[in-house]
Design an enzyme around this catalytic site. Structure first.
Site, PDB file in Angstrom:
ATOM      1  N   ALA A   1      59.391 -19.388  40.874  1.00  0.00           N
ATOM      2  CA  ALA A   1      59.829 -17.939  41.558  1.00  0.00           C
ATOM      3  C   ALA A   1      61.303 -17.662  41.797  1.00  0.00           C
ATOM      4  O   ALA A   1      62.046 -18.991  41.600  1.00  0.00           O
ATOM      5  CB  ALA A   1      58.998 -17.679  42.678  1.00  0.00           C
ATOM      6  N   LYS A   2      61.901 -16.788  42.284  1.00  0.00           N
ATOM      7  CA  LYS A   2      63.174 -16.580  42.415  1.00  0.00           C
ATOM      8  C   LYS A   2      63.065 -15.236  43.516  1.00  0.00           C
ATOM      9  O   LYS A   2      62.784 -14.246  43.281  1.00  0.00           O
ATOM     10  CB  LYS A   2      64.120 -16.419  41.376  1.00  0.00           C
ATOM     11  CG  LYS A   2      65.643 -16.740  41.771  1.00  0.00           C
ATOM     12  CD  LYS A   2      65.777 -18.235  41.828  1.00  0.00           C
ATOM     13  CE  LYS A   2      67.153 -18.673  41.999  1.00  0.00           C
ATOM     14  NZ  LYS A   2      67.261 -19.823  41.754  1.00  0.00           N
ATOM     15  N   GLY A   3      64.191 -15.204  44.425  1.00  0.00           N
ATOM     16  CA  GLY A   3      64.370 -14.047  45.136  1.00  0.00           C
ATOM     17  C   GLY A   3      66.071 -13.645  45.364  1.00  0.00           C
ATOM     18  O   GLY A   3      66.703 -14.814  45.060  1.00  0.00           O
TER      19      GLY A   3
END
Ligand code: GLU
Length: 411
Positions: A102-104
């Site tokens: 994931a990444k934010g």
């Protein structure tokens, strides 16, 4: 500039082809599972509020909870976050830790915010994504411009809603359940990776000059660790310029100078050069520890190093990657060379779940095992199948995710 996601998807597609993945599975792994876009309203210090855009992209969780950092940067876009979420998926698989990817990110220049505004922004972002994450669901961490303090604010904000649970985020301050060794982990991981390669080639450390693009957390820790091991650090750079010294730079003093003045440039006793000179310097190893797409068609043919170490995410474009391969430059890919950070995030998560605090040596020994194994697997696969390191790393990473998907019934 084209889509970074499309560019990086090319690396994935090649691996999917080599692995002979079924079409439906290939399609499932080519796009993210979920993308969350949020609006953040942040009260300013002078009354009123400002609006920022933020994202969390959850790419794949076949091998375990989604995992990946959060970046604060003025250039953040959903395409970029999607790119990094995909990279995290292949990275955690290659490192063989039980996570997905994931990444934010938030589109903001954090330098224009006061400390109090930064705290309000961090808390607003966590409030906005809190329902979508959790210690067994999705575990964020630091990335570009995000610090242990920011992780601390976010952990606190999460706990206001769901009760305290240190395993919800990694890269926290020690007192909140952070891990010893996490701060240095990305740099240390890259150093372990380079050490294996240097040993395999029979090079001596003293005769392996290193230039480092980017002197943030990963770049500066890597410089300090490599200097301690005996490598000459001949040049380092940041967004304002580069400094060069043929005899080697003292890594800690350069960091102190950067903290004092805001940049590595004008470090006493070294030559200050324009930023882009870092790519064409005479050195054995060029470390890319800044932002994405640093090496592209415009400068790939000027690289003199024999090895490029991708300590940042996606620092080499696919076109440049081809040019470098043709010119015989070995590129140690991001999903391997930058894997130390998330590896120690995994160890932090394990300590939090067990309510333990390990000694730093124990953390570093486990990191050495994880990074050593991944590096050896990539080198062996590259050699036995005549692949570049990137091709080998993707075949291993994508292969592991595909295997997990098939075991879940997606065949
Ligand atoms: N941001 C780091 C990376 O890109 C670390 C991610 C993590 O620890 O979850 O690998």
């Amino acid at each position: 500039m084209g889509s970074a996601f499309d560019a990086v998807r090319g690396f994935y597609e090649e691996a999917a082809e080599r692995l002979g993945l079924e079409l439906s599975l290939r399609e499932a792994l080519a796009t993210p599972a979920r993308e969350i876009a949020v609006q953040l309203r942040v009260p300013t210090d002078h009354g009123g509020f400002r609006v920022f855009r933020g994202w969390r992209v959850q790419y794949n969780n076949a091998r375990g909870p989604f995992k990946g950092g959060i970046r604060f940067h003025q250039e953040v876009s959903v395409d970029e976050i999607r790119t990094f979420a995909a990279l995290m998926t292949w990275k955690t698989a290659l490192m063989n830790i039980p996570f997905g990817g994931a990444k934010g990110g938030v589109r903001v220049d954090p330098k224009i915010l006061s400390e109090a505004e930064l705290e309000r922004l961090s808390r607003a972002y966590m409030r906005a994504i809190a329902d979508a994450i959790g210690p067994q669901v999705d575990i964020p961490a630091p990335d570009v411009n995000t610090t242990p303090q920011i992780m601390g604010w976010m952990a606190d904000e999460y706990s206001r809603k769901f009760g305290p649970n240190p395993a919800v985020i990694t890269g926290k301050p020690l007192v909140l359940g952070g891990s010893l060794g996490r701060d240095a982990a990305t740099g240390r991981g890259s150093a372990i990776c380079l050490e294996r390669l240097v040993k395999a080639r029979g090079w001596s450390r003293e005769e392996t000059p290193v230039a480092i693009e980017g002197y943030g957390n990963a770049g500066s820790w890597l410089a300090i660790i490599l200097e301690e091991l005996g490598y000459p650090i001949v040049a380092v750079s940041d967004s304002r310029g580069a400094v060069f010294s043929a005899d080697g730079l003292p890594a800690r003093d350069v960091l102190a100078h950067k903290r004092e003045t805001g940049s590595v440039i004008d470090f006493p006793g070294a030559d200050t050069l324009p930023c882009e000179h870092i790519f064409s310097l005479d050195c054995a190893v060029l470390v890319l520890a800044a932002l994405e797409e640093s090496v592209d068609e415009g400068n790939a043919d000027r690289v003199k190093a024999q090895v490029i170490l991708e300590t940042a995410n996606y620092p080499v474009t696919p076109e440049a990657d081809r040019t470098l391969a043709e010119r015989g430059v070995t590129v140690v890919p991001d999903i391997l060379a930058s894997g130390g950070g998330v590896a120690v995030s995994y160890l932090e998560w394990v300590q939090d779940l067990q309510r333990e605090q390990w000694a730093e040596d124990r953390v570093n020994d486990r990191l050495t095992e994880l990074m050593g194994a991944a590096t050896d697997q990539v080198m062996t696969r590259a050699e036995s199948e005549a692949l570049t390191f990137r091709e080998a790393a993707y075949v291993i990473g994508v292969g592991r995710v595909a295997e997990a998907e098939v075991a879940r019934g997606f065949r």
